[in-house]
Design an enzyme around this catalytic site. Sequence first.
Site, PDB file in Angstrom:
ATOM      1  N   ASP A 146       0.813  -1.217   0.000  1.00 37.10           N
ATOM      2  CA  ASP A 146       0.000   0.000   0.000  1.00 37.10           C
ATOM      3  C   ASP A 146       0.845   1.265   0.000  1.00 37.10           C
ATOM      4  OD1 ASP A 146       0.950  -0.534   2.533  1.00 37.10           O
ATOM      5  OD2 ASP A 146      -0.995  -0.817   3.450  1.00 37.10           O
ATOM      6  N   ASN A 160      -7.456  -2.213  14.392  1.00 35.50           N
ATOM      7  CA  ASN A 160      -8.824  -2.572  14.004  1.00 35.50           C
ATOM      8  C   ASN A 160      -8.852  -3.830  13.136  1.00 35.50           C
ATOM      9  OD1 ASN A 160      -7.891  -1.751  11.533  1.00 35.50           O
ATOM     10  ND2 ASN A 160      -9.153   0.083  11.380  1.00 35.50           N
ATOM     11  N   HIS A 211      -7.047  -4.427  10.437  1.00 34.74           N
ATOM     12  CA  HIS A 211      -6.790  -4.281   8.999  1.00 34.74           C
ATOM     13  C   HIS A 211      -5.492  -4.971   8.593  1.00 34.74           C
ATOM     14  CE1 HIS A 211      -4.667  -0.074   9.507  1.00 34.74           C
ATOM     15  NE2 HIS A 211      -3.769  -1.036   9.496  1.00 34.74           N
ATOM     16  N   GLU A 225      -9.621  -1.715   5.582  1.00 39.30           N
ATOM     17  CA  GLU A 225     -10.277  -1.334   6.826  1.00 39.30           C
ATOM     18  C   GLU A 225     -11.497  -2.227   7.066  1.00 39.30           C
ATOM     19  OE1 GLU A 225      -8.441   0.362   8.521  1.00 39.30           O
ATOM     20  OE2 GLU A 225      -8.322   2.485   8.027  1.00 39.30           O
TER      21      GLU A 225
HETATM   22  C1  F6R Z   1       1.586  -1.232   6.123  1.00 41.56           C
HETATM   23  C2  F6R Z   1       0.265  -1.851   6.254  1.00 41.56           C
HETATM   24  C3  F6R Z   1      -0.523  -1.772   7.531  1.00 41.56           C
HETATM   25  C4  F6R Z   1       0.329  -1.998   8.786  1.00 41.56           C
HETATM   26  C5  F6R Z   1      -0.536  -1.883  10.035  1.00 41.56           C
HETATM   27  C6  F6R Z   1       0.289  -2.014  11.300  1.00 41.56           C
HETATM   28  O1  F6R Z   1       2.132  -1.446   4.830  1.00 41.56           O
HETATM   29  O2  F6R Z   1      -0.202  -2.396   5.305  1.00 41.56           O
HETATM   30  O3  F6R Z   1      -1.545  -2.735   7.494  1.00 41.56           O
HETATM   31  O4  F6R Z   1       0.914  -3.260   8.711  1.00 41.56           O
HETATM   32  O5  F6R Z   1      -1.186  -0.652  10.048  1.00 41.56           O
HETATM   33  O6  F6R Z   1       1.177  -0.937  11.393  1.00 41.56           O
HETATM   34  P1  F6R Z   1       2.307  -0.893  12.514  1.00 41.56           P
HETATM   35  O7  F6R Z   1       3.254  -1.999  12.209  1.00 41.56           O
HETATM   36  O8  F6R Z   1       2.955   0.449  12.339  1.00 41.56           O
HETATM   37  O9  F6R Z   1       1.604  -1.070  13.817  1.00 41.56           O
END
Ligand code: F6R
Length: 264
Positions: free
Chosen positions: A67, A137, A139, A144
């Site tokens: 992403d 959450n 994701h 989301e």
């Molecule tokens: C990042 C991504 C997100 C993160 C998630 C956790 O490329 O796709 O799904 O993996 O938001 O983020 P952290 O590791 O910063 O808690």
Amino acid sequence: MLVVLKQNAKEVGQEAARIVAGAVRSNPSIVLGLATGSTPLGMYEGLVSLHKNSGLDFSKATSFNLDEYLGLAPENPQSFHYFMHSNFFSQVNFSSERVHIPSGALRSNYSEYCERYENEIRKAGGIDLQVLGIGRNGHIGFNEPNSSLASRTRLKELTQETIEDNRRFFPQGEEIPECAITMGIGTILDARRILILATGKSKADAVAKAIEGPISSSVSASALQLHPDVIFILDEDAASTLTQRDYYRRVLELTKKYTPEKLA
Ligand code: F6R
């Protein structure tokens, strides 16, 4: 599904690096799906060190990132382009023409662009090993809650919770992105193998729902239960609300004994 329980974030990063490195060594032309965020930092550190000290070779590998924030240029320090280049690509011998990260600089024609991203993945032969983090959450990527479990790469609106979680990374006064281009859950599930990492208490609830809850679009990561080859690597805090921890430990020991290739 395998659940690997580690003591702390450092061990999670090391174990992830060990598995990714093993996959790269056994298939140098591997197609990797990569994630950003704070969780995989230790894994990238481990891979960089294996490259520098043990000659781990990425020269034939291909990568697709999950992403990117919409509205951020690649040189913006908060962009996932910047993250990947500073934490990984600039420190290993990945060939730049085989690196793919969704563009955050698009202003229009989002669906055509996303279709092309999907085509690039297909042309490369599909993703062999996908690395994921998980949001509070639930994701994965920026899928989301209530994302379709069959979703493909697309523009996705971020929830307020995700926007707030990201605030810490943006200097005060700077606008925080409201949307992202993200691989879909269907795209992620097409990967041959999936590694998902989680650390810290704030992830415990999402992790428990993803592993032990019902499959539901309200927790995107629960869709991983549909995939035949997923490894969750968790530290003690992220695993703290799982009810079957002893069983997962026993499964891991038996896996090492009978089918060690699953962890290689
Ligand atoms: C990042 C991504 C997100 C993160 C998630 C956790 O490329 O796709 O799904 O993996 O938001 O983020 P952290 O590791 O910063 O808690």
